[in-house]
Write a protein that holds these residues in place. Structure first.
Motif, PDB file in Angstrom:
ATOM      1  N   VAL A  24      22.654  59.046  48.530  1.00  0.00           N
ATOM      2  CA  VAL A  24      22.168  60.394  48.861  1.00  0.00           C
ATOM      3  C   VAL A  24      20.704  60.385  49.289  1.00  0.00           C
ATOM      4  CG1 VAL A  24      23.851  61.482  47.319  1.00  0.00           C
ATOM      5  CG2 VAL A  24      21.499  61.101  46.498  1.00  0.00           C
TER       6      VAL A  24
ATOM      7  N   ASP B 250      37.609  60.512  37.638  1.00  0.00           N
ATOM      8  CA  ASP B 250      37.090  61.418  38.667  1.00  0.00           C
ATOM      9  C   ASP B 250      36.999  60.715  40.019  1.00  0.00           C
ATOM     10  OD1 ASP B 250      35.976  63.958  39.517  1.00  0.00           O
ATOM     11  OD2 ASP B 250      34.087  62.873  39.739  1.00  0.00           O
TER      12      ASP B 250
ATOM     13  N   MET C 259      25.292  64.226  43.812  1.00  0.00           N
ATOM     14  CA  MET C 259      25.476  63.302  42.684  1.00  0.00           C
ATOM     15  C   MET C 259      26.401  63.920  41.641  1.00  0.00           C
ATOM     16  SD  MET C 259      23.501  60.526  42.964  1.00  0.00           S
ATOM     17  CE  MET C 259      23.015  60.073  41.300  1.00  0.00           C
ATOM     18  N   GLU C 260      26.155  65.200  41.361  1.00  0.00           N
ATOM     19  CA  GLU C 260      26.932  65.877  40.315  1.00  0.00           C
ATOM     20  C   GLU C 260      28.430  65.871  40.660  1.00  0.00           C
ATOM     21  OE1 GLU C 260      25.114  69.630  39.261  1.00  0.00           O
ATOM     22  OE2 GLU C 260      27.076  70.386  38.583  1.00  0.00           O
ATOM     23  N   HIS C 261      28.733  66.078  41.929  1.00  0.00           N
ATOM     24  CA  HIS C 261      30.147  66.084  42.336  1.00  0.00           C
ATOM     25  C   HIS C 261      30.642  64.691  42.718  1.00  0.00           C
ATOM     26  CE1 HIS C 261      30.836  70.453  42.300  1.00  0.00           C
ATOM     27  NE2 HIS C 261      29.544  70.526  42.537  1.00  0.00           N
ATOM     28  N   ASP C 262      29.783  63.691  42.597  1.00  0.00           N
ATOM     29  CA  ASP C 262      30.133  62.309  42.945  1.00  0.00           C
ATOM     30  C   ASP C 262      30.862  62.288  44.299  1.00  0.00           C
ATOM     31  OD1 ASP C 262      29.746  59.691  42.224  1.00  0.00           O
ATOM     32  OD2 ASP C 262      31.570  59.525  41.032  1.00  0.00           O
ATOM     33  N   VAL C 263      30.201  62.890  45.287  1.00  0.00           N
ATOM     34  CA  VAL C 263      30.847  63.114  46.593  1.00  0.00           C
ATOM     35  C   VAL C 263      31.200  61.829  47.341  1.00  0.00           C
ATOM     36  CG1 VAL C 263      30.544  64.118  48.892  1.00  0.00           C
ATOM     37  CG2 VAL C 263      29.793  65.392  46.878  1.00  0.00           C
TER      38      VAL C 263
ATOM     39  N   ARG D  70      29.890  57.912  37.216  1.00  0.00           N
ATOM     40  CA  ARG D  70      29.493  58.170  38.598  1.00  0.00           C
ATOM     41  C   ARG D  70      29.254  56.877  39.363  1.00  0.00           C
ATOM     42  NH1 ARG D  70      25.313  63.115  37.569  1.00  0.00           N
ATOM     43  NH2 ARG D  70      26.910  64.609  36.930  1.00  0.00           N
ATOM     44  N   ASN D  71      29.443  56.976  40.667  1.00  0.00           N
ATOM     45  CA  ASN D  71      29.210  55.888  41.610  1.00  0.00           C
ATOM     46  C   ASN D  71      27.846  55.226  41.347  1.00  0.00           C
ATOM     47  OD1 ASN D  71      28.656  54.416  43.988  1.00  0.00           O
ATOM     48  ND2 ASN D  71      29.927  55.801  45.179  1.00  0.00           N
TER      49      ASN D  71
ATOM     50  N   ASN E  47      38.910  61.451  43.547  1.00  0.00           N
ATOM     51  CA  ASN E  47      38.206  61.507  44.834  1.00  0.00           C
ATOM     52  C   ASN E  47      38.957  60.679  45.882  1.00  0.00           C
ATOM     53  OD1 ASN E  47      36.304  61.768  46.855  1.00  0.00           O
ATOM     54  ND2 ASN E  47      34.599  60.895  45.716  1.00  0.00           N
TER      55      ASN E  47
ATOM     56  N   GLN F 164      20.857  66.969  47.166  1.00  0.00           N
ATOM     57  CA  GLN F 164      21.111  65.579  46.744  1.00  0.00           C
ATOM     58  C   GLN F 164      21.628  65.536  45.301  1.00  0.00           C
ATOM     59  OE1 GLN F 164      17.090  64.458  47.896  1.00  0.00           O
ATOM     60  NE2 GLN F 164      17.888  62.906  49.297  1.00  0.00           N
TER      61      GLN F 164
END
Lengths: 753, 152
Positions: free
Chosen positions: A209, A650, B91-95, A201-202, A654, B87
């Motif tokens: 967020v 992933d 994070m879970e979907h790494d939006v 993950r980022n 994106n 939020q």
């Protein structure tokens, strides 16, 4: 295992790659950076041991990895450290990532653009990680008095099995940091990768967020002032005079003055593109107050004369640039382009006897495609923080290309480079726009004038009307067919204002015995710059729409038709300069055919296909459109991508999804027009951007499994979607779409958009 | 200039600004709450979305004088530790890609789910249509809203 030399391989690799990318290369002296002088200390706690510019290891085994490249959303801040961590052989859980500031002495190519970050960073980052690992192993060998080649590493742990000795990296870091840098190190086998190829993950996700300050526009220091700018209202105009009293005395306003971005004797470089070198700056106590003053400023503008200047180009050459005078209009652009379409262009490639083939053709198909200027519209408008006092400057701003603005800053401020620190902010989007960083010079000049820290922010209107756009383009394709519908020859003539979009040596060049490519361009004072997949972002749509129409004329399946051409290019290529690999090109078409179930189309679903090669990567896309309530709805998009090894799958998906959405948005809606030199749209109420409702309902991004070194990803999924959409809309509506944007034509056909 | 007592993220904050100042700039320049972003200044992009008494509004077009007495929530106050279900789903979907619009997207999504805990695809699309994402993360945004709906 691959052995690489820590010095020579890196240098030669970078030289070769830089040429292939069409970009510029930064100076490199990585090994010098491994022994920081006191001035270069990054100010981290003492328990950190720096093994090289990219890697610090703490006594407790925690690892800090520096991400060298500016981050504009392509997630290099996660994927570049993943490459380091892989070769360092550490545990991703214990890794902290920090954005490196601009340090050309330490890092090579701190440039985000041209989809080259991962491609050109691949070997340097692997080498940096492997070098640090080798130094830790050497430290353990010395401490334990055992041969280095008997020591293994895994997830940040060193182990000597025979003696049962074990230590984490932190325990050896202080010794390792004192050792000589090995001249040669071993890289892992691809099959041993534990981090690369596994989605992470980022690293900034939590901060994003929860709204933490990450962007230059969020920056604030004690005593900071705020600045707004006022630039001329149209291309072809310049500042004549302004009335300081029109805003002085307004609440919170401290000063009003004009600034000149360039010194007279400064030789501009390729990335210095600036529409309005002289602008008015308004300084005050808050953003709102300077924005209010902006509206009140009384200024006189005048027509700018033709200007000529020298510009430093690639490879040390310089070129003469002429910016014409005049107030340009979209209607006159169109009529001038229509003339150039009729006239012969400059021949840039010719194979066989295309003219002869057209003469003896039984049928000639000719189609012209066009697209307007586009604005990048990064969500974070241009802005920059600068603190210039005396002979020192600190600049913190959004830039894709710090190296290319450093010289400008130095010249304009009259401050030597070594006294200027550029810190790299996360960017709220880039798309090419922030390769041109005059906003940093503007903020720096404002700060220098007031001798105080300042944050300059453009309004959306400033940003959208300040130029550096994607050019407007046109391409005319002609095909000669014999009486049996065999393709005899292909002719493309393409141009634009002010540059041509043509890539003459790309497919279908190499697949045809008789091929002619011509180019033209029309000068303009409307400034342009790189926009996600420059030139490809138009020519792919034109070419792949034409091939679709040609396949239909030849009664062939559009994928099979392309595969036939690619087979020819593979087995018996025409010419020698074909800059694509036909096999990999065919590979993505085959993959998209499979993943989209191309042969099992459903009724009421209208499919279009397209494929393109750019930025060293291959992409094929299928777009499925349905008509719902008299409205075209993009249901699904399938993409097949060959970009070599995928670092962070992933996140890569994106990026691909975003490029597809971006392409569909610009194909439907993207358009910037001009009236008397002024853009007719200056904010999102008139400049239509794709929104949630117009996005495809489903996107699948499939990567070709590969052991090839990684290539570009941020751009290659963007260009092909224009044609995949157009070809799909043709199936849905029975009409071909030659002019972008498509929405107005769809609406003329009584569809809602 | 005038003094305003604002209730922001459960705390009372006093500011002395021109009454016409949009709440966006009060938050960003005067209170150092910079999670709320400036995008267009004309309520067209949604980057500046906050909650005013639980409803998602664009703070760039909201004069500070109209917010006294209201409960204002910004991205910084959506949850104590950045772990609101929306939020977490983000994070879970790494939006995020660039991340600039995401605070506004999250605030719009959180307000939607407050009012409609089980939105349909169409309802999500309608509610989120005012928030532009230039990077084009719309599919992940929609997926994250659905995930958050399940958790709430």
């Amino acid at each position: 295992m691959t052995k690489v030399n820590t010095k020579l391989d890196r240098r030669s690799f970078l030289r070769v790659s830089a040429l292939a990318s069409g970009g510029m290369m930064l100076s490199f002296s990585w090994l010098a950076g491994c022994k920081p002088t006191p001035e270069e200390e990054l100010g981290l706690p003492k328990e950190w041991f720096e093994l090289n510019s990219y890697i610090k290891i703490g006594e407790n085994g925690a690892v800090t990895l520096y991400s060298p490249n500016p981050e504009f959303g392509s997630n290099v801040k996660t994927s570049m450290p993943m490459i380091l961590a892989e070769e360092l052989d550490t545990d991703w859980k214990n890794v902290w990532v920090e954005q490196a500031d601009f340090y050309p002495e330490r890092f090579d190519r701190q440039f985000t653009g041209g989809s080259q970050g991962i491609r050109q960073g691949w070997t340097p980052l692997r080498t940096a990680g492997a070098t640090a690992r080798a130094m830790l192993v050497a430290a353990a060998a010395q401490s334990w008095n055992v041969p280095a080649n008997e020591i293994t590493t895994s997830a940040g742990i060193l182990e000597h099995k025979a003696s049962g000795k074990k230590a984490h990296y932190g325990e050896m870091a202080s010794l390792a940091a004192t050792l000589e840098i090995p001249e040669e190190v071993e890289l892992k086998d691809i099959s041993d990768f534990k981090i690369i190829g596994h989605s992470k993950r980022n690293v900034d996700g939590q901060k994003i967020v929860s709204g933490k300050p990450l962007f230059a526009i969020d920056h604030k220091v004690e005593g900071m002032k705020y600045a707004a700018i006022v630039h001329p209202p149209a291309f072809g105009m310049r500042l004549k005079s302004f009335d300081k009293n029109s805003v002085m005395g307004m609440p919170g306003i401290q000063d009003v003055f004009s600034i000149n971005v360039f010194k007279d004797d400064y030789v501009q470089n390729f990335f210095d593109t600036t529409t309005f070198p002289e602008i008015v700056a308004i300084v005050g106590n808050s953003t709102w107050e300077v924005m209010q003053a902006k509206k009140n400023l009384v200024a006189e503008w005048e027509k700018a004369p033709e200007t000529k200047f020298k510009m430093a180009g690639f490879g040390g050459n310089s070129m003469d640039v002429t910016v014409p005078s005049g107030l340009e209009n979209t209607s006159s652009h169109k009529s001038r382009m229509a003339e150039f379409i009729k006239n012969p262009g400059t021949v840039v490639r010719k194979d066989g006897d295309p003219e002869g083939m057209f003469k003896k053709a039984a049928k000639v198909i000719e189609r012209t495609y066009s697209a307007p200027f586009l604005a990048h519209n990064t969500m974070e408008p241009m802005n920059c923080f600068a603190d210039v006092k005396g002979n020192k400057a600190v600049i913190y701003g959004p830039t894709q290309a710090p190296e290319f603005i450093m010289g400008t800053l130095s010249s304009s401020l009259g401050i030597p480079r070594e006294n200027i620190q550029i810190n790299l902010a996360r960017m709220g989007g880039g798309f090419g726009r922030r390769a041109y960083s005059h906003h940093m010079v503007e903020a720096a000049l404002i700060s220098q004038k007031i001798q105080a820290p300042v944050k300059m922010v453009y309004t959306r209107e400033d940003d959208l009307s300040a130029g550096v756009y994607r050019p407007t383009y046109s391409a005319t394709y002609r095909a000669a067919l014999d009486e049996n519908n065999n393709l005899l020859a292909l002719h493309v003539k393409a141009g634009g204002i002010p540059e041509s979009p043509l890539h003459a040596n790309r497919f279908p060049a190499g697949a045809l015995d008789h091929y002619l490519a011509e180019s033209w361009d029309i000068p303009s004072n409307i400034t342009i710059g790189a926009f996600r997949a420059p030139r490809s972002n138009f020519i792919a749509g034109a070419e792949q729409s034409f091939l679709d129409e040609l396949a239909e004329e030849m009664e062939k399946d559009p994928i099979d038709f392309r595969l036939e051409l690619l087979k020819r290019a593979e087995t018996d290529p025409v010419g020698t300069n074909n800059d694509y690999d036909p096999k990999r090109y065919a590979g993505v078409l085959q993959l998209v055919k499979e993943k989209s179930n191309w042969n099992q189309a459903q009724s009421n679903v209208h499919r279009g296909v397209s494929a393109y090669f750019c930025h060293n990567s291959y992409v094929a896309e299928v777009v499925d459109t349905v008509i719902k309530d008299n409205k075209p709805v993009v249901e699904s998009v399938y993409a097949a991508v060959d970009c070599g090894i995928v670092i962070n799958p992933d996140s890569a998906a994106n990026m691909g999804e975003g490029a597809i959405v971006d392409g569909i948005g610009n194909a439907f809606f993207g358009e910037l027009a001009f009236n008397n030199g002024a853009p007719t749209k200056t904010n999102f109420d008139t400049y239509r951007m794709i929104r949630q409702k117009e996005a495809p309902k489903k996107i699948e991004v499939h990567f070709v499994e590969s052991t090839e070194n990684p290539t570009g990803l941020g751009e290659p999924l963007f260009p092909p979607v224009f044609a995949a959409l157009a070809n799909s809309l043709y199936k849905a509506t029975g009409k071909r779409y030659y002019e972008q944007p498509f929405a107005p034509q769809l609406e003329m056909g009584n569809l809602r958009m | 200039m005038a003094q305003f007592n604002l209730n922001i993220n459960g705390k009372t904050q006093q500011v002395d600004v021109d009454p016409s100042t949009p709440l966006l700039w009060v938050l960003r320049d005067h209170l150092d709450l910079v999670g709320t972003k400036f995008g267009c200044g004309i309520a067209q992009c949604g980057a500046c979305t906050i909650h005013l008494n639980g409803t998602a509004v664009r703070s760039c077009q909201l004069p500070v004088s109209a917010t006294e007495g209201a409960q204002i929530t910004t991205i910084e106050g959506l949850s104590e530790n950045g772990d609101h279900p929306v939020q977490q789903a983000w994070m879970e979907h790494d939006v995020p890609q660039c991340g600039y619009c995401q605070a506004g997207q999250i605030m719009t999504a959180a307000a939607l789910l407050q009012q409609n805990p089980n939105p349909s695809d169409e309802e999500i699309e309608n509610a989120m249509n005012g928030n532009i994402c230039r990077c084009g993360t719309y599919l992940r945004i929609k997926a994250a809203v659905k995930t958050a709906a399940q958790k709430l």
